[in-house]
Each structure stands twice: as C-alpha cells, then as structure tokens.
Design an enzyme around this catalytic site. Structure first.
Site, short mmCIF file in Angstrom:
data_model
loop_
_atom_site.label_atom_id
_atom_site.label_comp_id
_atom_site.label_asym_id
_atom_site.label_seq_id
_atom_site.Cartn_x
_atom_site.Cartn_y
_atom_site.Cartn_z
N GLU A 1 21.50 68.96 53.63
CA GLU A 1 21.68 67.89 52.65
C GLU A 1 20.30 67.62 52.05
OE1 GLU A 1 23.14 63.26 52.48
OE2 GLU A 1 23.45 64.38 54.34
N ARG B 1 22.79 71.18 69.23
CA ARG B 1 21.59 70.81 68.48
C ARG B 1 20.34 71.12 69.27
NH1 ARG B 1 20.57 66.85 64.44
NH2 ARG B 1 22.51 66.79 63.34
N LYS C 1 15.96 63.21 59.82
CA LYS C 1 15.31 63.07 58.51
C LYS C 1 15.11 61.61 58.16
CE LYS C 1 18.15 66.20 56.73
NZ LYS C 1 19.07 66.70 55.75
P1 ATP Z 1 19.22 64.93 60.21
O1 ATP Z 1 19.92 64.05 61.18
O2 ATP Z 1 17.87 65.35 60.62
O3 ATP Z 1 19.26 64.42 58.82
P2 ATP Z 1 21.39 66.55 59.52
O4 ATP Z 1 22.30 67.24 60.46
O5 ATP Z 1 21.91 65.36 58.82
O6 ATP Z 1 20.05 66.28 60.27
P3 ATP Z 1 21.58 68.42 57.43
O7 ATP Z 1 20.70 68.60 56.27
O8 ATP Z 1 22.94 67.91 57.22
O9 ATP Z 1 20.80 67.53 58.45
O10 ATP Z 1 21.60 69.75 58.30
C1 ATP Z 1 21.80 71.05 57.82
C2 ATP Z 1 22.26 71.90 58.96
O11 ATP Z 1 21.27 71.91 59.98
C3 ATP Z 1 23.54 71.34 59.56
O12 ATP Z 1 24.43 72.41 59.82
C4 ATP Z 1 23.06 70.71 60.83
O13 ATP Z 1 24.06 70.76 61.81
C5 ATP Z 1 21.86 71.58 61.21
N1 ATP Z 1 20.93 70.83 62.05
C6 ATP Z 1 20.34 69.65 61.78
N2 ATP Z 1 19.60 69.24 62.82
C7 ATP Z 1 19.69 70.20 63.77
C8 ATP Z 1 19.15 70.37 65.08
N3 ATP Z 1 18.35 69.45 65.62
N4 ATP Z 1 19.47 71.49 65.76
C9 ATP Z 1 20.27 72.42 65.22
N5 ATP Z 1 20.82 72.32 64.00
C10 ATP Z 1 20.54 71.23 63.27
MG MG Z 2 23.45 65.32 57.45
#
Ligand code: ATP
Ligand code: MG
Length: 541
Positions: free
Chosen positions: A31, A256, A266
């Site tokens: 995102e 994760r 983020k």
């Molecule tokens: P954040 O909570 O840091 O914003 P998010 O999951 O909302 O993380 P996205 O931009 O939606 O961030 O993530 C893109 C991809 O990366 C998604 O498929 C998410 O599951 C994966 N992802 C995010 N954080 C992790 C992590 N700590 N370990 C493995 N995969 C991750």
């Molecule tokens: Mg997200």
C-alpha cells in the site's frame, strides 16, 4: 522441477504437477502509504523469489484503495527499494487501474441479489455485527429490491450522498462463525482526491473485496500474504466464487517477520519521521529498506537473511542479533579492511626517524584481495582505550613497560605517559624494536597484544557515527513502542583515519580493524564513517 523449500512451494509444485496451473503468477502488493521495511523484504523474497524459482512472474501491485493516505512519493520510494533488492516486476499495476471493473462486478453482485445498499452508520454496523460467540443482526435494509439497490448504488457513485451516509454490503450470512462473512462492507463513500484517479470516484472498494478481483484480473495463481489475512480467506473465496472466477486465484498465508528492537509498522515509522525522532525515512537507524541501504547494509545480506529465516505458518520473533550476524558474515567476506581511531591518543616513538610504508592486508578472509601500503612514522594516534596507566590483569595492550604490536608494523614498548593537570593521559612515549617489523620479525620479543593506529602526519580528521537500536530491549516488551524508544541512539565521535579512506570510493563498506563495519561517505567536504554493524557478535548460536 526445483525442490520445494517450504510449504508454499510445496503447494505450487502440486498445482503445477496436477496441471491445475501452467505457470506461476504472484504479486507483491504494497500500500503506497509509507516506505518499505525489512518485513516487506521477506514478502518480496516470498513473492518475487517463488515466481523466479518456478520460471513464473511477479507483478508489482499497488493497493491504492485508501486514497486519503497514499502519495506518489511513496510509490517512487517503493520502486527504488524493490530495485535495490534486485527484483524485477513483470507488470506494474494499481488497484485503481481496475476501479471500473471492480465497480461493474459490484453491480453484478447486486443484480444477482448478493449485495445491498445499507443506510446504517459505521457504528451501527459495528454494533450489529455480533461477537465471536453470538450471531449478528441482519440490517433492516438487507431485503431491498435489486432495482432499488442499483439505483441507490448508482446515486452513491454519482455523489448524491455524504461520506458514511450509505455503503454497499455483500449479502452473505450474519450468523457465520467467521465475522468477516457477516455482510461485510464492500464499498464506502469517501469524497477524497485519489493520487491517481483524482476526483473521478467518491466511492471506493474495500480491500477485502477489491483484492481478489485485482488478483484475478492480473492472472495471479497464488496470492501470498501474511497470517492476519487467514480469517479473510473465506471472503476472498466468496468473491471469487460469486463472480465466477475461473481459474480462481488461491490465497496462501505465511508468518510475518518480526524482529526484536525493530518497529515494523509503517504507521509508527511515519510517526518517528514526522515528529523528528529520526532524520527521515532513510535514517540509518530505521528498519526501512531506504534506511538499511543508507546504513550501508548490502542487498545480498538482506536477501540472505530472508532466506535463512525461512517461511513458516506460525508467527515468531527473530533476534536482531541474528540479522546483525548475517550482515557481519557477508561483510567479513567482502569488506576491505582499513584503520581509523575513534578516540585518538598521541603515541610518539622516540627512537624512530623519518617515515615509511607498511604492507596492509586488504582482506584476510579473501585470499586474492592482496595488500596495500599504509604510511607509518614516529608520530601516531592510537585508541585511547588501548593504553592504561593502571592496567587490569591480562591487559596486553599499551601499558608502561609492556610490549604491544602495532598492527602490520612494529612492536613498541611504552616508556612514559604525559598527563595533564587532571591526570588524563595526553601522550604516550614509546620506543620501537627495529627488527620486529611484521612479516620479518627477528626481535625474539613476544607481544601478546595487537592494536591499530594511524600515522599522525598523514591522517585525516573523520566524523564517526555510531548507532544503537531505536527500540530498547525486550525487558521493555509489552510496553507501547513510544515507551521503548531509545532517546540516545546516535553518537558522533571525532576521530582520525588513514588517508586512504578519504580517497576510497563513496559508499564503500570497510571493516575498521578492531572496531566494526563502517560506510565511507563525504558530506560537505567532511569525511564521515558511519557504523553499519559493530564487530562484536551478540548472537548466541
Ligand atoms: P504495515 O503494517 O507496516 O503498514 P502492511 O501489511 O500494512 O504493513 P502493506 O504495504 O499492506 O503493509 O504490505 C505489503 C505486503 O507486505 C503485504 O502482503 C504484507 O502482508 C507484507 N508484509 C508487511 N509487513 C510484513 C512483515 N513484517 N513480514 C512479512 N510480510 C509483510
Ligand atoms: Mg496494509
């Protein structure tokens, strides 16, 4: 076929073998609401890495269904960071590219009697959702006619209603044990300007509804995501089945990456940037990929780490020291050696005249790295902590009357310490053994200690930056991130470096002998050595 290394690859191999799929298509779905962090590196490793392994493709898919938080700055940063890790996407696409089709699919659900416009507020929907043990209540608007729903939905799209006044919900089952299936909202009204579609839309699809459609339209075979989406999979499948997707993409969840002493959200990282706790998204203390790159951590080490931690079905936390050990391993094999003194103390060799150059091994773990010349004279700087007026037992570094070897040069005996009015040592006077030159030592003297040094006549002033973790240790665990913040995580020292470092290529990672791995850079004409990782290994193998 390549050999499966984890449960995801096992599933993919089964699907390839059974002919269910002809080739593999995945996507990495960030995102664009912040910079990527090391957790995303794991997601890329899984998505790009798996496609690569089976000769398939991985798209870069921007999940931009949330217009108020997304920015083009983030899109650009995300692309830069993916390239830094050396991955290449097959196609770049955006959820917003598919908004028209996503909308048409919503009308289809309405026509099929599988979606309805609901006038309940977000709070009322939440209050009638039920609990894990009790079913929810059906909305009084659930049985609107198809015609009425279509009219209202088109009016929503046309901008007739205010934010939150209405929404579109899937008509599934308010008594489902899975709360995500209790008539979830699939479209909401939001009068916001989108970073790509501008003001074209004032209704936006919800992630759970849009994601399976976007996967399907991209031809994704396996939609790999993290465990928190496991409970959403029935909804993912519901969308695919009710819109008649064939072949239907398959969602698979994995654990994760969590690392001690690192914040991996983020939202929180953004807060650190905005409140000035760090210098920016690429501050070397940040767990963002931009931060790690700026820190001097090579992409190969990050990928090696992702490969070593593996892909599991259960969440766990990895020790930061394990990550550091992997980085150290990589740098030990690749980083040239150099000398710099972080807290300089003058060492004068009273019986040495003139100057010379000594041979310095560039990297002893790499047999082909060779040597280079380092200037030496009777006026040197050594590390203040390498001399003691009151040495504890087994202290084999500089001490009055004791012998110590100057790395790659001579053995010296410390004779006298000059002190100031407070008793602090300001200079050490020593004599050297001319026959003790490294490589041709015939002195017969054994010096147990070896210390690093720089030549005072040719050395350069250098700013040395050292870092601690942004988050304090696990004994603070359970407390909010903001309470675990280490307020004093950046330390600036003024040191002396051998002249070679001033001319070395910008960005090179060096092992400073006995100190750690540092990245060389020049800022406003000033030589800077910035810590990548210390030499000390805290990791308990
Ligand atoms: P954040 O909570 O840091 O914003 P998010 O999951 O909302 O993380 P996205 O931009 O939606 O961030 O993530 C893109 C991809 O990366 C998604 O498929 C998410 O599951 C994966 N992802 C995010 N954080 C992790 C992590 N700590 N370990 C493995 N995969 C991750
Ligand atoms: Mg997200």
């Amino acid at each position: 076929m390549a050999e499966a290394e984890n449960f995801i690859q096992q599933i993919i191999e089964d699907d390839l073998r059974s002919g269910k799929i002809a080739s593999v298509q995945t996507r990495f779905p960030p995102e664009p609401n912040g910079y990527l962090h090391i957790g995303h590196a794991k997601s890329m490793f899984v998505n790009f890495g798996t496609a690569e392994k089976y000769g398939g493709k991985c798209n870069l898919f921007f999940d931009d269904t949330n217009p108020s938080k997304e920015k083009t700055e983030y899109v650009d940063a995300i692309k830069r960071d993916i390239r830094f890790l050396g991955y290449e996407w097959a196609k770049e696409c955006y959820a917003s590219d598919f908004f028209d089709t996503i909308y048409e699919f919503a009308e289809k659900l309405i026509v099929d009697g599988k979606a309805f416009v609901c006038d309940l507020s977000a709070e009322e929907i939440k209050a009638t959702r039920g609990t894990l043990t009790e079913p929810g209540q059906e909305s009084p608007y659930r049985n609107r006619s198809v015609e009425e729903n279509l009219t209202l939905f088109r009016e929503m799209k046309a901008g007739k209603y205010a934010d939150g006044e209405k929404c579109l919900r899937a008509k599934i089952d308010m008594a489902s044990p899975n709360v995500n299936l209790r008539d979830p909202v699939i479209y909401r009204i939001l009068h916001a300007t989108h970073h790509r579609t501008g003001d074209k839309w004032c209704i936006y699809p919800m992630y759970d509804y849009a994601h399976p459609i976007c996967d399907y339209l991209q031809g994704v075979t396996h939609s790999l995501c993290t465990l928190e989406f496991e409970d959403h999979r029935p909804l993912y499948d519901w969308v695919g089945i009710n819109l008649g997707f064939d072949p239907k993409p398959r969602q698979i969840e994995f654990a994760r990456l969590n690392v001690t002493n690192l914040v991996m959200s983020k939202r929180y990282l953004k807060k650190l940037v905005e409140d000035g706790s760090v210098h920016g998204w690429d501050d070397p203390r940040m767990p963002t990929l931009a931060g790690l790159r700026n820190r001097g951590i090579p992409a190969e080490a990050i990928k090696d780490f992702c490969s070593r931690i593996g892909v599991a079905k259960a969440n766990s936390e990895c020790e930061i020291s394990y990550f550091e050990a992997v980085v150290r391993d990589y740098l030990n094999a690749h980083a040239p050696r150099a000398m710099a003194v972080t807290d300089p103390l003058k060492l004068t060799i009273t019986n040495y005249e003139g100057s010379e150059e000594v041979d310095f091994e560039i990297n002893q773990t790499d047999g082909n790295a060779g040597t280079r010349k380092v200037p030496f004279s009777g006026e040197l700087f050594i590390e203040r902590s390498d001399f003691s007026l009151d040495p504890p037992p087994k202290y084999y570094r500089g001490r009055i009357g004791g012998y110590v070897r100057l790395k790659n040069a001579y053995i010296v005996r410390c004779d006298e310490a000059v002190t100031d009015e407070n008793g602090n040592v300001t200079e050490v006077k020593a004599t050297y053994l001319p026959e003790s030159r490294s490589g041709s030592d015939t002195s017969g003297v054994k010096a147990k200690g070896v210390i690093h040094w720089v030549d005072a006549n040719s050395c350069k002033d250098v700013e040395i930056r050292r870092y601690e973790h942004l988050l304090r240790d696990a004994d603070y665990a359970g407390q909010d991130f903001s309470e675990r913040m280490n307020e004093d995580s950046e330390h600036i020292l003024l040191g002396k470096a051998e002249p070679y470092l001033a001319t070395a290529e910008e960005g090179t990672a060096f092992q400073l002998m006995r100190t750690g791995y540092y990245k060389k850079c020049t800022e406003n004409g000033k030589l800077v050595l910035s810590e990548i990782v210390s030499l000390k290994d805290n990791f308990n193998k």
